[in-house]
Design an enzyme around this catalytic site. Structure first.
Site, PDB file in Angstrom:
ATOM      1  CG  LEU A  32      -3.750   3.361  -5.242  1.00 46.53           C
ATOM      2  CD1 LEU A  32      -2.683   4.025  -5.865  1.00 46.53           C
ATOM      3  CD2 LEU A  32      -4.630   2.893  -6.177  1.00 46.53           C
ATOM      4  CD  GLU A  34       1.917  -3.096   0.542  1.00 44.96           C
ATOM      5  OE1 GLU A  34       2.328  -3.813  -0.217  1.00 44.96           O
ATOM      6  OE2 GLU A  34       2.288  -2.137   1.109  1.00 44.96           O
ATOM      7  CG  HIS A  36      -5.162  -0.829  -5.455  1.00 47.55           C
ATOM      8  ND1 HIS A  36      -5.551  -0.470  -4.202  1.00 47.55           N
ATOM      9  CD2 HIS A  36      -6.348  -1.034  -6.209  1.00 47.55           C
ATOM     10  CE1 HIS A  36      -6.916  -0.306  -4.240  1.00 47.55           C
ATOM     11  NE2 HIS A  36      -7.272  -0.778  -5.704  1.00 47.55           N
ATOM     12  N   GLY A 162      -6.663  -7.814 -10.538  1.00 47.22           N
ATOM     13  CA  GLY A 162      -6.567  -8.862  -9.513  1.00 47.22           C
ATOM     14  C   GLY A 162      -7.683  -9.874  -9.688  1.00 47.22           C
ATOM     15  CD  GLN A 163      -7.246 -15.699  -7.818  1.00 45.46           C
ATOM     16  OE1 GLN A 163      -6.122 -15.975  -8.076  1.00 45.46           O
ATOM     17  NE2 GLN A 163      -8.082 -16.514  -7.260  1.00 45.46           N
ATOM     18  CE  LYS A 164     -11.194  -8.580  -2.353  1.00 45.41           C
ATOM     19  NZ  LYS A 164     -12.170  -7.437  -2.830  1.00 45.41           N
ATOM     20  CD  GLN A 168     -13.193  -5.645 -12.219  1.00 43.81           C
ATOM     21  OE1 GLN A 168     -14.043  -4.816 -11.723  1.00 43.81           O
ATOM     22  NE2 GLN A 168     -12.040  -5.481 -11.701  1.00 43.81           N
ATOM     23  CB  VAL A 191      -2.261  -8.523  -2.070  1.00 41.79           C
ATOM     24  CG1 VAL A 191      -1.389  -8.110  -0.633  1.00 41.79           C
ATOM     25  CG2 VAL A 191      -1.470  -8.732  -3.144  1.00 41.79           C
ATOM     26  CB  SER A 201     -10.656   0.430  -1.515  1.00 38.57           C
ATOM     27  OG  SER A 201      -9.865   0.220  -2.376  1.00 38.57           O
TER      28      SER A 201
END
Ligand code: AMP
Length: 295
Positions: A32, A34, A36, A162-164, A168, A191, A201
């Protein structure tokens, strides 16, 4: 509270539900950071009880991908979740999730997790035959299957993504709509480090130099958006602008500008567009994206 078993999680959540509490789920693969944490904080703000799942899901990794070396830091993850007031950290083993026989060795267990014997949730071809789905064949089948299982185990009211990982979250929203799943999907912004690098990660695999080279993803995306804001809307022209940034240190997998909801291709970009990039830097495959008008 750290729980490894499905029935333990079910029993706990059942108690909450009888009290009428609102339950949030944050699915993760652990290690994990920031990024997450932003999902966890949002879940804490919007729900009475929060479950964070930590599960490196074998069925979403291809045979030559990093399943074995993916960072696993459960102790630190659990501490972090405790300090954020997370109610349950659910960290099952693959055997617990997929019912494999614990006497088998790990490799034969994983081989058996094909859709020859396991029921999969398969998102539509139109959504997976592009971007990450193109080079990671079967990846989103694995993602949707595990997310569906987590939804059924936890039965949250809200789930946070997350939009990251833009493709997905778009696919999960499609699954929720198509399968009438009574869960609200909350999409949270990317972020980044101060440098602009999107937290991931997998950044742990990068050398110091690799981290600098990796900034190119964000630079390309920012430049595309700047050009769009200046009035360039032709998608091909916008994509062309990327080439001045790429060197032989970057192995571009894709750069696409698509509709942010349907993932349809467009000739002209608009406020509904999203630019998405995947690039290998320092041997590490990184992804990033930017929306033109917001999500
Ligand atoms: P992962 O552990 O990589 O599967 O990610 C778990 C969730 O965290 C996914 O919904 C990701 O999109 C989200 N996430 C990962 N990195 C970031 C980030 N930098 N910003 C926001 N959300 C993120």
């Amino acid at each position: 509270m750290l729980l490894n078993r499905i029935d333990e999680v079910r029993a706990e959540v059942k108690k909450w539900k009888t009290e009428g509490l609102k339950v949030g789920l944050v699915p993760t693969m652990g290690a994990l950071h920031e990024g997450h944490l932003s999902l966890i904080k949002k879940a804490k703000a919007e729900c009475d009880k929060v479950v964070v799942s930590v599960f490196v899901n074998p069925i979403q990794f291809g045979p030559s991908e990093d399943f074995d070396k993916y960072p696993r830091t459960l102790d630190a993850d659990t501490k972090l979740c405790d300090s954020e007031g997370v109610d349950i950290v659910f960290a099952p083993t693959p055997a617990e999730m997929y019912g494999t026989n614990s006497n088998e060795n790990e490799n034969s267990k994983l081989e058996r997790l094909s859709n020859d014997i396991l029921t999969y949730v398969c998102p539509p071809f139109f959504y997976v035959n592009k971007l990450c789905g193109k080079s990671r064949v079967g990846h989103f089948d694995g993602v949707c299957t595990v997310v569906m299982k987590l939804f059924n185990i936890v039965q949250p009211d809200l789930a946070f993504f997350g939009q990251k990982d833009a493709q997905q979250v778009i696919i999960i929203k499609k699954m929720v709509k198509d399968l009438n799943i009574p869960i609200q999907i909350i999409q949270c912004p990317i972020v980044r480090e101060k440098s602009g690098l999107a937290l991931s990660s997998r950044n742990k695999y990068l050398s110091e130099e690799g981290k600098k080279d990796a900034l190119v993803l964000n630079q390309i995306l920012n430049n595309i958006k700047m050009c769009y804001n200046k009035g360039i809307t032709n998608v091909e022209a916008l994509k062309e602008t990327a080439y001045t940034y790429l060197t032989n240190k970057h192995e571009l997998d894709y750069l696409e500008i698509l509709d942010k909801d349907s993932l349809e291709e467009k000739k002209e970009a608009d406020e509904n567009s999203i630019a998405l990039i995947a690039c290998k830097v320092d041997g590490v495959r990184l992804i990033d994206n930017i929306t033109f008008g917001g999500f």
